[in-house]
Enzyme design. Structure first.
Site, PDB file in Angstrom:
ATOM      1  N   ASP A 189      45.997  24.280  -0.737  1.00 31.45           N
ATOM      2  CA  ASP A 189      45.469  22.921  -0.566  1.00 31.45           C
ATOM      3  C   ASP A 189      46.359  21.952  -1.330  1.00 31.45           C
ATOM      4  O   ASP A 189      46.519  22.075  -2.547  1.00 31.45           O
ATOM      5  CB  ASP A 189      44.025  22.883  -1.112  1.00 31.45           C
ATOM      6  CG  ASP A 189      43.347  21.543  -0.858  1.00 31.45           C
ATOM      7  OD1 ASP A 189      43.915  20.710  -0.110  1.00 31.45           O
ATOM      8  OD2 ASP A 189      42.257  21.332  -1.415  1.00 31.45           O
ATOM      9  N   ASP A 191      46.317  19.149   5.350  1.00 34.02           N
ATOM     10  CA  ASP A 191      46.944  19.607   4.102  1.00 34.02           C
ATOM     11  C   ASP A 191      46.348  20.895   3.553  1.00 34.02           C
ATOM     12  O   ASP A 191      46.422  21.156   2.356  1.00 34.02           O
ATOM     13  CB  ASP A 191      46.871  18.509   3.041  1.00 34.02           C
ATOM     14  CG  ASP A 191      45.476  18.369   2.458  1.00 34.02           C
ATOM     15  OD1 ASP A 191      44.494  18.558   3.200  1.00 34.02           O
ATOM     16  OD2 ASP A 191      45.368  18.085   1.255  1.00 34.02           O
ATOM     17  N   GLU A 192      45.770  21.711   4.420  1.00 32.09           N
ATOM     18  CA  GLU A 192      45.115  22.939   3.960  1.00 32.09           C
ATOM     19  C   GLU A 192      45.382  24.081   4.925  1.00 32.09           C
ATOM     20  O   GLU A 192      45.373  23.873   6.139  1.00 32.09           O
ATOM     21  CB  GLU A 192      43.598  22.756   4.014  1.00 32.09           C
ATOM     22  CG  GLU A 192      42.933  22.242   2.799  1.00 32.09           C
ATOM     23  CD  GLU A 192      41.466  22.064   3.132  1.00 32.09           C
ATOM     24  OE1 GLU A 192      40.714  23.054   3.070  1.00 32.09           O
ATOM     25  OE2 GLU A 192      41.097  20.940   3.505  1.00 32.09           O
TER      26      GLU A 192
END
Ligand SMILES: [Mg+2]
Length: 384
Positions: free
Chosen positions: A11, A106-107
């Site tokens: 993350d 973003d993960e």
């Protein structure tokens, strides 16, 4: 018991804000807000860690952020740039293993069970990944290392920013025991209230309860909650979902303006799409209606839903709203199609009870199973 797995949850830290701080040295070490200006309606989508010290957080109204942090820098988001960055980061992750499941910009989850020989144990691998992202992209990531997805995701959040947290089979129940029930996937406002009214505040409270007692509070949802609170989660890391859109269309043998036939066709499409969504464990946000008239004029109309769904009735309702708005009247239609795009992973839906009634969801799954056994014609839904 399946074999022992190792899952990483990667993350990025304050993703949008960190990209802007990387690209603009003048923003570094400063409270930076990405989103609407403080004198406008709208919200902050991300803020830098320096801004968080003032109490600013993502999804906060910009006006509030402006009051809390009057000296802060506010800039609008550059979504194209952030998605480009996202693709680069996913490439870095894929250089370590092909088993990457991207869950948001973003993960991602990585199944690293089988790459130990190549990269060392999962913690060493997580360190390498962090180093590589920093070297290639100039950004920090936090990584959770654990035997399953649920734990890995929790772990990545425990020591942000620039964190690396390991949860093991041995310490998992102890770590979970202190965390609030709101951290359990699928527990949103409604479920949380149900639980809190019965004195369940932490996962530890749930661990101490029998499944049977929990059932009297949550019905069939109890098992899911009980498993997660005890750190059990069998879900696999699903490789990048191929589907960019799921659609279903039909060309009539004879062009038609028969409303009942058109509506039935829309329902069939909605069912078809909902079934595929459930199969892929996706929910959709955008419904697209396609119409081709007898003169081959083709139009598409789309509608974005406030909440992602995998429910045929919701999909049908939206499609019918689009269809009705077209006022096709006596015009004959040659083809009618429905499509969906803009997917989210269904497992990240905040609250199962908030969205579709649990009963309807269970019914839909049962119908899917029967259809798989007996063929499509076995069950038909009446729409009139
Ligand atoms: Mg993040």
């Amino acid at each position: 018991m399946g074999k022992k797995r190792w899952i990483l949850h990667v993350d990025m830290d304050a993703f949008y804000a960190s990209i802007e701080q990387r690209d603009h040295p003048e923003y570094r070490d400063k409270p930076l807000m990405i989103g609407a200006a403080p004198n406008q309606r709208g919200i902050i989508s991300t803020c830098s860690y320096e801004a968080r010290k003032f109490g600013v957080h993502s999804a906060m109204p910009s006006r509030t952020a402006g009051r809390l942090c009057p000296g802060g820098i506010f800039i609008p988001p550059d979504i194209a740039k952030y998605s480009q960055e996202s693709r680069q980061i996913m490439k870095v992750l894929q250089s370590f293993t092909p088993d990457v499941e991207q869950v948001s910009v973003d993960e991602a989850f990585l199944d690293v069970t089988h790459v130990e020989q190549l990269w060392g144990n999962p913690v060493q691998l997580a360190k390498r990944i962090k180093t590589q992202i920093r070297k290639e992209r100039g950004l920090n990531a936090s990584i959770g290392v654990a035997p399953n997805k649920f734990l890995a995701k929790l772990a990545s959040d425990l020591e942000k920013p620039d964190g690396l947290t390991l949860i093991t089979e041995e310490n998992k129940r102890e770590i979970l025991a202190t965390l609030p029930i709101s951290k359990i996937w699928g527990v949103g406002k409604v479920t949380r209230k149900l639980l809190e009214d019965q004195g369940f505040h932490t996962m530890g409270d749930v661990q101490k309860t029998s499944l049977r007692a929990l059932r009297s509070v949550l019905g069939n949802f109890a098992e899911h909650i009980h498993q997660l609170a005890n750190g059990e989660d069998e879900r696999n890391v699903e490789m990048e979902c191929e589907a960019k859109s799921i659609s279903s269309e039909h060309t009539f043998d004879i062009d038609t303006n028969n409303a009942s036939l058109l509506l039935r066709t829309i329902m069939a499409h909605a069912e078809n799409i909902a079934r595929q969504l459930r199969h892929e464990r996706l929910s959709t946000r955008t419904i697209v209606l396609k119409l081709r008239y007898s003169d081959f004029t083709t139009i598409t109309r789309r509608k974005t839903l406030p909440q992602p769904t995998q429910d045929e009735i919701q999909i049908y309702d939206q499609a019918v709203a689009l269809f009705t708005a077209e006022k096709t009247g006596q015009s004959r239609i040659r083809l009618i199609g429905l499509g969906t795009t803009n997917f989210v992973n269904a497992q990240f839906q905040r609250d199962f009870f908030d969205t579709v009634s649990e009963k309807r969801q269970r019914l839909a799954v049962a119908v899917d199973q029967l259809r798989a056994q007996l063929g499509d014609k076995a069950i038909e839904r009446r729409i009139d």
